[in-house]
Motif scaffolding. Structure first.
Motif, PDB file in Angstrom:
ATOM      1  N   PHE A 196      35.291  26.798  43.265  1.00  0.00           N
ATOM      2  CA  PHE A 196      35.078  25.878  42.140  1.00  0.00           C
ATOM      3  C   PHE A 196      35.240  26.519  40.762  1.00  0.00           C
ATOM      4  O   PHE A 196      35.175  25.817  39.753  1.00  0.00           O
ATOM      5  N   GLY A 197      35.456  27.827  40.714  1.00  0.00           N
ATOM      6  CA  GLY A 197      35.478  28.500  39.420  1.00  0.00           C
ATOM      7  C   GLY A 197      36.843  28.530  38.766  1.00  0.00           C
ATOM      8  O   GLY A 197      37.286  29.584  38.290  1.00  0.00           O
ATOM      9  N   ARG A 198      37.513  27.380  38.719  1.00  0.00           N
ATOM     10  CA  ARG A 198      38.850  27.336  38.124  1.00  0.00           C
ATOM     11  C   ARG A 198      38.820  27.641  36.634  1.00  0.00           C
ATOM     12  O   ARG A 198      39.790  28.148  36.080  1.00  0.00           O
ATOM     13  N   ASP A 199      37.713  27.307  35.986  1.00  0.00           N
ATOM     14  CA  ASP A 199      37.619  27.521  34.539  1.00  0.00           C
ATOM     15  C   ASP A 199      37.267  28.958  34.181  1.00  0.00           C
ATOM     16  O   ASP A 199      37.238  29.311  33.000  1.00  0.00           O
ATOM     17  N   THR A 200      36.958  29.753  35.177  1.00  0.00           N
ATOM     18  CA  THR A 200      36.616  31.162  34.926  1.00  0.00           C
ATOM     19  C   THR A 200      37.469  32.039  35.839  1.00  0.00           C
ATOM     20  O   THR A 200      36.966  32.614  36.814  1.00  0.00           O
ATOM     21  N   PRO A 201      38.759  32.138  35.553  1.00  0.00           N
ATOM     22  CA  PRO A 201      39.670  32.856  36.464  1.00  0.00           C
ATOM     23  C   PRO A 201      39.292  34.318  36.670  1.00  0.00           C
ATOM     24  O   PRO A 201      39.477  34.853  37.777  1.00  0.00           O
ATOM     25  N   ARG A 202      38.764  34.971  35.626  1.00  0.00           N
ATOM     26  CA  ARG A 202      38.409  36.381  35.788  1.00  0.00           C
ATOM     27  C   ARG A 202      37.256  36.536  36.776  1.00  0.00           C
ATOM     28  O   ARG A 202      37.299  37.388  37.675  1.00  0.00           O
ATOM     29  N   VAL A 203      36.244  35.706  36.617  1.00  0.00           N
ATOM     30  CA  VAL A 203      35.090  35.759  37.532  1.00  0.00           C
ATOM     31  C   VAL A 203      35.527  35.354  38.938  1.00  0.00           C
ATOM     32  O   VAL A 203      35.051  35.903  39.941  1.00  0.00           O
ATOM     33  N   ARG A 204      36.450  34.415  38.992  1.00  0.00           N
ATOM     34  CA  ARG A 204      36.941  33.957  40.298  1.00  0.00           C
ATOM     35  C   ARG A 204      37.630  35.090  41.050  1.00  0.00           C
ATOM     36  O   ARG A 204      37.438  35.268  42.258  1.00  0.00           O
TER      37      ARG A 204
END
Length: 730
Positions: A243-251
């Motif tokens: 679900f973390g599409r808005d946080t690519p680095r964290v993803r």
């Protein structure tokens, strides 16, 4: 206007009192009370209860004065209320309502604890009304955890002793309690880091805390909790990766973390038989995990017993603190190697299933369900924050499959539920039209405050002060006093508080048992024994199906020579736990002491056939056969395979001696001397056996050997030799 200002000032003062109490609670895990019975349990629980009672009482007044503090409906609030409501009915209509309500010093749970935890969650949820306050509270708890972790680190380097074995336990007194405490705070630190991720200092603060507390958790060697940590972090990482599409680095970090965990676990499985793994106290525990491991097998058996208990009371269960009844009733003889008095299933879900039936377990699971609903559908949280909180729930859920809760994990879990309640409360308040409610009059407020204060004073004394005094007095009673009368007076005082009566009376019975063998005036001895008998009779009336009490009381009556009453109690104990061979041994020994050898042999035979590998049962049956002169049974039992066990049991020696079976005595002492040739006492005992068997020359040789080993025995030994040479037994 002046009246409104006065109202606001009072309300602000009340709010600050509540906040002060709530912010003290994270430091409860630091409390150890060496002056109380079960010092790692009682001090924490009584402190928590008193704090909750104070803040709850103040909150009641504040809620009456200011409607904005009144709880609003949310699914989290409903789940907490529903769970406590179900367990209230389960406890009141369970096997032993008194114990279900009050619990004991060892656990201090029961309905009283549950009500306090629920009250704490609701007060925290309606009083900590902003994310800022919850952030301060989380940092406060994290700070307290660093103190606890530092204490554990001192234990690791040997500067401070551990309290139960070699595993770290800090101020919690149990490695698994410390493990789950660290588990919660690892996720709390991760959550706070996610909230402060944009700040450059965040990683330098929270990352070291996470690493440190993970290090401490690892060294508790609590396998279920460590697996829970791995599982929870995997769940969190998986959710971020999805679900973390808005946080690519964290993803990307989450995906890398998943790969790293899979690689580490796979590598460990590949090298689990390596020497460095075997040499590691922690890794070796993980390497030993298998379906064939004794601990694993016993857990599965106990879980099965818990399910059997559920089937007997499927709706509302047995009530809290009654798993011991289930454990004893469905006890499997193969568990004889385990600790004989389990009061928990070592699985939280099965504990709630047996305590509250299907409704109890479902209402407990609803706490997790409602929390997930708030996390993903209600709260204004980022995907990373939601994933971390879900990971925490998953980790705690996994941990609960292998251990049981305690006050520290309960406080953390209900703090989490309080936070979820707060989120729901805020959302509900924002959706509801603000309605101005006229503040109550001064007279009405005064009346409410007076009632609340009076109730608070009553509850603090009745629920807590009595318990504190009983715990302190009991500890003094079991400690060495100047006279036996001093100990007895303390026991009478401890019983007078009518708190944790089972533990007080069990300790009284142990004291009386020692007194029965002590060299004190008979009048004092009779007074103590009579008092102990009367008190235990009262406890049996309260808990008539408690196998442990029946066994202890029956054995005590056997010691007093009250054989008929002992047989009655032990027969009842056998009814409540037909598979526990310990009870069969106690009953058989009582028939032995009564001289009813025929019944004794039958009892021992039936008990032995339940599980023939139990060496203790095997030995009891063999000794019974010796006393009953049943040499056929004796020959069958005292085989070469059993020899290395029975030759070292003094009970066998005493049995042969009482029956004047001197050749058998000689054989036993010869084997002991052969194993330990420099043991002076064994050589002397062999000499005595030779003498009693008419072999005086051999007896003289053994006594001479004893003198060589122990020159202080020379004078006595030479006297024995002279008597033997004169043809007399010394």
């Amino acid at each position: 206007m002046v009246r409104n200002m006065s109202q606001n000032t009072i309300n602000t003062a009340l709010r600050w009192i509540i906040l002060t109490g709530i912010f003290i609670i994270p430091f409860v895990p630091l409390i150890v009370s060496p002056s109380m019975f079960f010092p790692f349990i009682t001090g924490k629980n009584f402190t928590f209860r008193i704090l909750v009672e104070i803040v709850f009482a103040v909150w009641l007044v504040l809620m009456y004065r200011d409607a904005s503090y009144r709880p609003k409906f949310s699914w989290m609030f409903a789940a907490i209320a529903g769970f406590i409501g179900v367990m209230t009915f389960a406890d009141l209509f369970g096997e032993n309502p008194i114990k279900s309500i009050w619990s004991n010093f060892e656990r201090m749970e029961g309905l009283v604890a549950l009500l306090h935890l629920g009250a704490y969650a609701i007060v925290a949820g309606t009083t900590l009304r902003t994310e800022y306050l919850w952030g301060v509270f989380a940092h406060t708890s994290l700070g307290a955890s660093l103190i606890v972790g530092s204490y554990a680190a001192l234990q690791l380097v040997g500067s401070v002793a551990t309290h139960q074995g070699s595993r770290l336990d800090a101020t919690l007194g149990n490695a698994s309690y410390l493990a789950v405490y660290m588990l919660f705070h690892i996720f709390i630190a991760a959550f706070l880091w996610a909230r402060q991720a944009e700040r450059p200092w965040a990683k330098w603060v929270y990352a070291p805390i996470i690493l440190f507390e993970t290090f401490i958790l690892y060294h508790t060697a609590t396998r279920g909790t460590i697996l829970g940590l791995l599982g929870g972090t995997l769940v969190a990482a998986l959710l971020v990766s999805i679900f973390g599409r808005d946080t690519p680095r964290v993803r990307k970090i989450a995906v890398g973390f998943i790969a790293a965990v899979v690689l580490i676990v796979g590598s460990f499985l590949a090298v689990k038989d390596a020497q460095f793994v075997k040499d590691s106290p922690v890794l070796s525990r993980f390497a030993s995990i298998s379906l064939e491991e004794r601990t694993t097998q016993s857990r599965f058996i106990i879980w099965g017993m818990a399910f059997e208990g559920f089937k007997e009371h499927p709706i509302l269960g047995w009530g809290q603190e009654n798993f011991n009844i289930v454990f004893n009733k469905f006890f499997k003889p193969v568990l004889y190697k385990q600790e004989p008095w389990f009061d928990r299933a070592h699985n939280v879900f099965l504990d709630w299933l047996t305590a509250g039936g299907a409704l109890g377990l479902l209402s407990y699971l609803s706490l997790f369900g409602a929390a997930l609903w708030v996390i993903w559908r209600v709260g204004a949280l980022s995907v990373v924050e939601r994933s971390i909180l879900t990971g925490l729930l998953a980790a705690y859920f996994a941990h609960n499959f292998f251990v049981f809760d305690n006050i520290v994990s309960y406080i953390l879990f209900f703090s989490f539920l309080g936070y979820m309640t707060s989120v729901g409360h805020r959302v509900r308040a924002a959706e509801t039209d603000a309605t101005i409610i006229e503040p109550p009059s001064h007279v009405a407020s005064s009346i409410v405050a007076s009632i609340v204060i009076a109730s608070l004073m009553f509850s603090i004394y009745f629920i807590n002060i009595r318990g504190v005094l009983a715990a302190q007095t009991l500890l003094r009673a079991i400690s060495q006093q100047e006279t036996v009368d001093g100990n007895f007076a303390l026991f009478k005082k401890a019983t007078s508080y009518h708190y944790a009566t089972q533990e007080v009376r069990e300790q009284l019975l142990r004291f009386a048992s020692d007194v029965g063998r002590a060299n004190i005036p008979q009048e004092t001895k009779n007074e103590i024994l009579t008092y102990a008998v009367n008190e235990m009779a009262k406890q049996i009336q309260i808990q008539p199906n408690d196998t442990r009490l029946l066994l202890f009381y029956g054995s005590f009556m056997d010691q007093l020579g009250q054989r008929e009453q002992a047989i009655e109690l032990l027969t009842e104990a056998r009814r409540t736990s037909p598979g526990k061979q310990l009870v069969w041994i106690g009953l058989g020994n009582t028939y032995l002491n009564q001289g009813d050898y025929e019944t004794m042999i039958e009892v021992f035979r039936e008990g032995y056939e339940l599980e023939t590998t139990n060496q203790r049962m095997h030995l009891a049956y063999a000794i019974g056969a010796i006393y009953a002169d049943r040499r056929d049974i004796e020959k069958e039992l005292l085989t070469e395979d059993f020899e290395t066990y029975y030759i070292w049991r003094d009970a066998v020696v005493n049995a042969y001696a009482s029956q004047k079976r001197f050749p058998e005595l000689v054989a036993i002492w010869e084997k002991r001397v052969s194993a330990q040739p420099d043991n002076a006492q064994y050589n002397l005992s062999l000499g005595a056996a030779y003498a009693q068997n008419g072999e005086f020359r051999k007896a003289i040789g053994q006594i001479q050997k004893t003198i060589e080993l122990n020159p202080d025995f020379k004078e006595t030994g030479e006297y024995y030799i002279s008597e033997l040479r004169a043809g007399r037994l010394p």
